[in-house]
Design a protein around this motif. Structure first.
Motif, mmCIF file in Angstrom:
data_model
loop_
_atom_site.group_PDB
_atom_site.id
_atom_site.type_symbol
_atom_site.label_atom_id
_atom_site.label_comp_id
_atom_site.label_asym_id
_atom_site.label_seq_id
_atom_site.Cartn_x
_atom_site.Cartn_y
_atom_site.Cartn_z
ATOM 1 N N LEU A 190 -1.003 8.867 8.267
ATOM 2 C CA LEU A 190 -0.265 9.069 9.657
ATOM 3 C C LEU A 190 0.362 10.824 8.880
ATOM 4 C CD1 LEU A 190 0.787 7.151 11.891
ATOM 5 C CD2 LEU A 190 -0.591 7.903 12.706
ATOM 6 N N PRO A 191 0.782 10.271 8.182
ATOM 7 C CA PRO A 191 1.845 11.546 7.711
ATOM 8 C C PRO A 191 0.885 12.984 7.705
ATOM 9 C CG PRO A 191 2.822 9.811 6.468
ATOM 10 C CD PRO A 191 1.508 9.710 6.848
ATOM 11 N N PHE A 192 -0.653 12.623 7.786
ATOM 12 C CA PHE A 192 -1.294 13.536 6.896
ATOM 13 C C PHE A 192 -2.049 14.195 8.573
ATOM 14 C CE2 PHE A 192 -1.040 11.251 3.001
ATOM 15 C CZ PHE A 192 -0.731 12.068 2.357
ATOM 16 N N LEU A 193 -2.221 13.381 10.115
ATOM 17 C CA LEU A 193 -2.576 13.508 11.078
ATOM 18 C C LEU A 193 -1.784 14.680 11.573
ATOM 19 C CD1 LEU A 193 -4.140 10.105 11.496
ATOM 20 C CD2 LEU A 193 -5.120 12.266 10.569
ATOM 21 N N PRO A 194 -2.120 14.839 12.371
ATOM 22 C CA PRO A 194 -0.892 15.825 13.747
ATOM 23 C C PRO A 194 -0.354 14.853 13.728
ATOM 24 C CG PRO A 194 -2.922 16.718 13.734
ATOM 25 C CD PRO A 194 -3.451 15.895 12.491
ATOM 26 N N GLY A 195 1.471 15.162 13.827
ATOM 27 C CA GLY A 195 1.802 14.387 14.570
ATOM 28 C C GLY A 195 2.310 12.683 14.302
ATOM 29 N N GLY A 196 1.388 12.738 13.258
ATOM 30 C CA GLY A 196 1.521 11.821 12.583
ATOM 31 C C GLY A 196 2.776 10.845 12.314
ATOM 32 N N ALA B 4 4.783 -14.011 10.385
ATOM 33 C CA ALA B 4 4.480 -13.216 11.669
ATOM 34 C C ALA B 4 4.503 -11.169 11.232
ATOM 35 C CB ALA B 4 4.595 -13.620 13.315
ATOM 36 N N VAL B 5 6.024 -11.402 10.449
ATOM 37 C CA VAL B 5 5.819 -9.541 10.488
ATOM 38 C C VAL B 5 6.078 -9.458 9.355
ATOM 39 C CG1 VAL B 5 8.444 -9.236 9.910
ATOM 40 C CG2 VAL B 5 8.480 -10.590 11.698
ATOM 41 N N LEU B 6 5.761 -9.919 8.048
ATOM 42 C CA LEU B 6 4.588 -10.216 6.772
ATOM 43 C C LEU B 6 3.385 -9.174 7.593
ATOM 44 C CD1 LEU B 6 6.142 -11.752 4.324
ATOM 45 C CD2 LEU B 6 7.377 -9.520 4.729
ATOM 46 N N VAL B 7 2.699 -9.921 8.160
ATOM 47 C CA VAL B 7 1.766 -10.187 8.676
ATOM 48 C C VAL B 7 1.499 -8.146 9.043
ATOM 49 C CG1 VAL B 7 -0.993 -9.933 9.856
ATOM 50 C CG2 VAL B 7 0.511 -12.007 8.133
ATOM 51 N N ALA B 8 2.052 -8.172 10.474
ATOM 52 C CA ALA B 8 2.317 -6.871 10.899
ATOM 53 C C ALA B 8 3.184 -5.774 10.601
ATOM 54 C CB ALA B 8 3.684 -7.111 12.098
ATOM 55 N N LEU B 9 3.277 -5.897 9.237
ATOM 56 C CA LEU B 9 3.562 -5.321 8.222
ATOM 57 C C LEU B 9 2.918 -4.589 7.516
ATOM 58 C CD1 LEU B 9 7.521 -5.608 7.396
ATOM 59 C CD2 LEU B 9 6.464 -3.982 8.718
ATOM 60 N N THR B 10 1.962 -5.576 6.911
ATOM 61 C CA THR B 10 0.927 -5.232 6.217
ATOM 62 C C THR B 10 -0.178 -4.471 6.971
ATOM 63 O OG1 THR B 10 1.236 -6.884 4.408
ATOM 64 C CG2 THR B 10 -0.859 -6.739 4.764
ATOM 65 N N ALA B 11 -0.298 -5.107 7.493
ATOM 66 C CA ALA B 11 -1.274 -3.857 8.642
ATOM 67 C C ALA B 11 -0.763 -2.837 8.960
ATOM 68 C CB ALA B 11 -1.496 -4.826 9.953
ATOM 69 N N VAL B 12 0.014 -2.070 9.210
ATOM 70 C CA VAL B 12 1.182 -1.265 9.392
ATOM 71 C C VAL B 12 0.909 -0.325 7.877
ATOM 72 C CG1 VAL B 12 3.152 -0.186 10.074
ATOM 73 C CG2 VAL B 12 2.237 -2.051 11.247
ATOM 74 N N VAL B 13 0.597 -0.134 6.988
ATOM 75 C CA VAL B 13 0.921 0.234 5.964
ATOM 76 C C VAL B 13 -0.188 1.348 5.731
ATOM 77 C CG1 VAL B 13 1.023 -0.132 3.600
ATOM 78 C CG2 VAL B 13 2.512 -1.582 4.378
ATOM 79 N N PRO B 14 -1.601 0.826 6.056
ATOM 80 C CA PRO B 14 -2.240 1.551 5.967
ATOM 81 C C PRO B 14 -2.204 2.852 6.778
ATOM 82 C CG PRO B 14 -3.670 -0.351 6.075
ATOM 83 C CD PRO B 14 -2.235 -0.567 6.137
ATOM 84 N N ALA B 15 -1.441 2.564 7.964
ATOM 85 C CA ALA B 15 -1.226 3.055 9.296
ATOM 86 C C ALA B 15 -0.504 4.746 8.506
ATOM 87 C CB ALA B 15 -0.502 2.886 10.580
ATOM 88 N N LEU B 16 1.202 3.696 8.239
ATOM 89 C CA LEU B 16 1.971 4.547 7.145
ATOM 90 C C LEU B 16 1.533 5.448 6.675
ATOM 91 C CD1 LEU B 16 5.065 2.157 7.380
ATOM 92 C CD2 LEU B 16 4.853 3.828 9.078
ATOM 93 N N VAL B 17 0.552 5.277 5.461
ATOM 94 C CA VAL B 17 -0.118 6.251 4.063
ATOM 95 C C VAL B 17 -0.612 7.402 4.655
ATOM 96 C CG1 VAL B 17 -1.590 5.699 2.440
ATOM 97 C CG2 VAL B 17 0.055 4.112 2.536
#
Length: 74
Positions: free
Chosen positions: A42-48, A27-40
């Motif tokens: 988000l830094p390019f967005l304001p406040g990301g 379950a944790v691995l699935v959650a982290l896999t889902a977060v990877v695109p956001a982590l890629v």
């Protein structure tokens, strides 16, 4: 006195911890896999960057709580 076929409470606690971690790891691995695109992205967005830090902090706290609360009693 416990019957011979019953494991000791210490062994049961250790087995419980292993079972909890084994069941929740996917379950944790699935959650982290889902977060990877956001982590890629988000830094390019304001406040990301702040939101990325919050996501990583939340996952770190979750894993820490999982491992701390599943420890067998001494």
């Amino acid at each position: 006195m416990l019957p011979v076929w019953l494991p000791s409470p210490r062994t049961v606690g250790a087995l419980q911890r292993v079972l909890i971690v084994a069941l929740l790891t996917p379950a944790v691995l699935v959650a982290l896999t889902a977060v990877v695109p956001a982590l890629v992205l988000l830094p390019f967005l304001p406040g990301g960057t702040d939101r990325s830090i919050k996501l990583l902090t939340a996952h770190t706290r979750y894993l820490g709580t999982l491992l701390t609360s599943s420890r067998p009693a001494p």
